[in-house]
Design a protein around this motif. Structure first.
Motif, PDB file in Angstrom:
ATOM      1  N   GLN A 256      21.524 140.437  76.502  1.00 11.00           N
ATOM      2  CA  GLN A 256      21.221 138.812  76.125  1.00 11.00           C
ATOM      3  C   GLN A 256      20.300 138.551  76.289  1.00 11.00           C
ATOM      4  O   GLN A 256      19.555 137.549  76.476  1.00 11.00           O
ATOM      5  N   THR A 259      17.036 138.771  75.156  1.00 11.98           N
ATOM      6  CA  THR A 259      17.206 137.713  73.403  1.00 11.98           C
ATOM      7  C   THR A 259      17.176 136.428  73.572  1.00 11.98           C
ATOM      8  O   THR A 259      17.199 135.693  73.011  1.00 11.98           O
ATOM      9  N   THR A 260      17.656 135.413  75.173  1.00 13.22           N
ATOM     10  CA  THR A 260      17.685 134.483  75.477  1.00 13.22           C
ATOM     11  C   THR A 260      16.214 133.851  75.905  1.00 13.22           C
ATOM     12  O   THR A 260      15.510 134.477  76.973  1.00 13.22           O
ATOM     13  N   ARG A 266      13.509 137.271  70.343  1.00 14.25           N
ATOM     14  CA  ARG A 266      15.057 136.710  69.705  1.00 14.25           C
ATOM     15  C   ARG A 266      15.793 137.422  68.911  1.00 14.25           C
ATOM     16  O   ARG A 266      15.325 138.410  68.692  1.00 14.25           O
ATOM     17  N   GLN A 271      24.333 138.613  69.844  1.00 13.14           N
ATOM     18  CA  GLN A 271      24.662 138.779  70.738  1.00 13.14           C
ATOM     19  C   GLN A 271      25.475 139.264  71.140  1.00 13.14           C
ATOM     20  O   GLN A 271      26.125 138.845  72.329  1.00 13.14           O
TER      21      GLN A 271
END
Length: 460
Positions: A256, A259-260, A266, A271
């Protein structure tokens, strides 16, 4: 005694920086401080390295070797009394022997430079890690680097055929073997690989090369539990027919994080899975490898080991998948991180992490634990974030919670980053008294005055 002036006489004016010049140089990409030392010596040849060490040995002056400064255990920390020694000007790839599949390099060659040079020869040097653009091959050997593909090719010590090193008194030991099989008594190169510059300074290496794979298939997978992770490893290692080259695992919190936003990555898949596996297969069968890879994934998804996944369709997809796993800098976002590099048996990992979560919850109430690693070889990376304002006051507590339980699992306080200064107090968790005594015997024999990387690895 004018250290700077003497060193300039030995290796030339351009080869030496004084303390003021040294203080303008960074101590590493992840460090805010500068290098410290009475001087920085930058020799161009092995003979010049020997001259520096011989003089420092005679005058009892400590010498701290430094490579690309990508280590995380303060293994290249200096002080006002020591000479820092960099092999940055010894950066030649001396030869590439495609028939023998061997490269002869100087210790200051950057890992990525060798990787890119080998592409035109259809060969690879398979050591790979996130710091490839800065890490030097001499430093990789001195710390026995691991990285992303240990599951297939082993650690750095498995890739070194021979090396040249300079002892503390200036003696040059040339063991530049090019043979894979050489059983002629003691394997002297192993004394220096992983010794972190405490037994000698590595100056040149003969490195084993492999034929370059012609196919690469990758997938990013979501898994429901840790039992599925270990079962997947065994299945894919078997079903991919020897082509499995990486098996990286990210716990949900780490996935998380990378990718945040504001992270650049991304999420290729949702997630909300407990575990994520980055799977890579490298082979030489363009017609068969992709089909075998896809078929293996279909089987494990049908069995429920994997519940979601994204399959690479191009080299760009592969690079994007790896960029998520390599974005370790994100652990510096959101708090003051303590970063750990440990290893333990696969069967013990789930219990270890569960116990660590409980103990952190009890004793460090305001924290965030992030877990990821090269699970195929038993290596976990942990980051424990605490509030920025509290920082160092939690170090002793957090380190004891992470390291002390490893003894019961016969784990290691260092999987691939070495000991340096940071892990020196905890070395006894992974090494018994007899092992430590033998290490001291080796140190005393090869560096009786104690000038090489003083204070690192073993307590004075």
């Amino acid at each position: 005694m004018d250290i700077v002036a003497t060193l300039r006489q030995l290796i030339g004016d351009s080869g030496v920086l004084d303390a003021t010049e040294l203080s303008t140089r960074s101590a590493g990409a992840l460090r805010q401080d500068a290098l410290q030392g009475a001087a920085l010596a930058r020799p161009r040849t092995t003979d010049e390295v020997a001259s520096v060490l011989r003089w420092c040995h005679q005058h009892r002056i400590g010498v701290v070797p430094c490579g690309g400064l990508t280590g995380l255990v303060h293994g290249a920390d200096g002080s006002a009394e020591v000479v820092m020694l960099s092999l940055e000007r010894m950066n030649a790839i001396e030869s590439i022997d495609s028939r023998q599949r061997c490269a002869t390099v100087q210790a200051g060659v950057i890992l990525q430079v060798l990787q890119e040079t080998l592409e035109q020869h259809q060969l690879i040097f398979p050591l790979d890690l996130g710091a490839r653009g800065s890490a030097t091959l001499g430093g990789n050997a001195a710390t026995n680097a691991g990285g992303n593909r240990v599951i297939r090719y082993g650690m750095m010590r498995n890739m070194v055929l021979g090396l040249e090193a300079v002892l503390a008194d200036g003696t040059i030991v040339s063991s530049m073997n090019k043979l894979i099989k050489n059983n002629a008594a003691y394997d002297l190169k192993q004394l220096f690989i992983g010794s972190e510059g405490t037994l000698g300074v590595i100056t040149r290496l003969n490195l084993r090369l492999w034929e370059a794979p012609t196919t690469r298939n990758m997938a990013l997978l979501g898994l429901p539990d840790f039992a599925s992770v270990t079962a997947l490893l065994k299945r894919m290692d078997r079903d991919l027919g020897g082509t499995l080259s990486a098996f990286e695992v990210m716990w949900q919190d780490f996935y998380q994080l990378v990718t945040t936003a504001p992270a650049e990555g991304r999420p290729p898949i949702a997630q909300d899975y407990p575990f994520y596996v980055l799977l890579e297969g490298q082979g030489a069968d363009p017609d068969g490898d992709s089909g075998r890879f896809a078929a293996a994934l279909e089987t494990v998804m049908a069995e429920g080991l994997v519940v979601d996944g994204a399959l690479s369709q191009s080299e760009a997809d592969c690079d994007r998948f790896w960029s998520l796993r390599d974005d370790v800098a994100q652990v510096f976002r959101g708090g003051y991180p303590f970063i750990f590099d440990i290893s333990l048996p696969l069967a013990e990992m789930e219990n270890y992490i569960a116990g660590l979560r409980d103990s952190l919850e009890e004793k460090v109430p305001d924290h965030h634990l992030l877990v990821f690693g090269h699970l195929g070889d038993g290596n976990l990376h942990l980051a424990v974030q605490v509030p920025e304002a509290e920082g160092e006051q939690w170090r002793q507590t957090v380190e004891s919670l992470v390291y002390e339980p490893l003894a019961a699992f016969r784990g290691s306080v260092s999987a691939e980053h070495g000991i340096g200064l940071e892990k020196r107090p905890w070395l006894g968790v992974s090494r018994n008294a007899e092992e430590l005594a033998l290490m001291r015997t080796l140190k005393s024999a090869l560096d009786p005055v104690g000038i090489l990387n003083p204070g690192k690895v073993l307590a004075p």
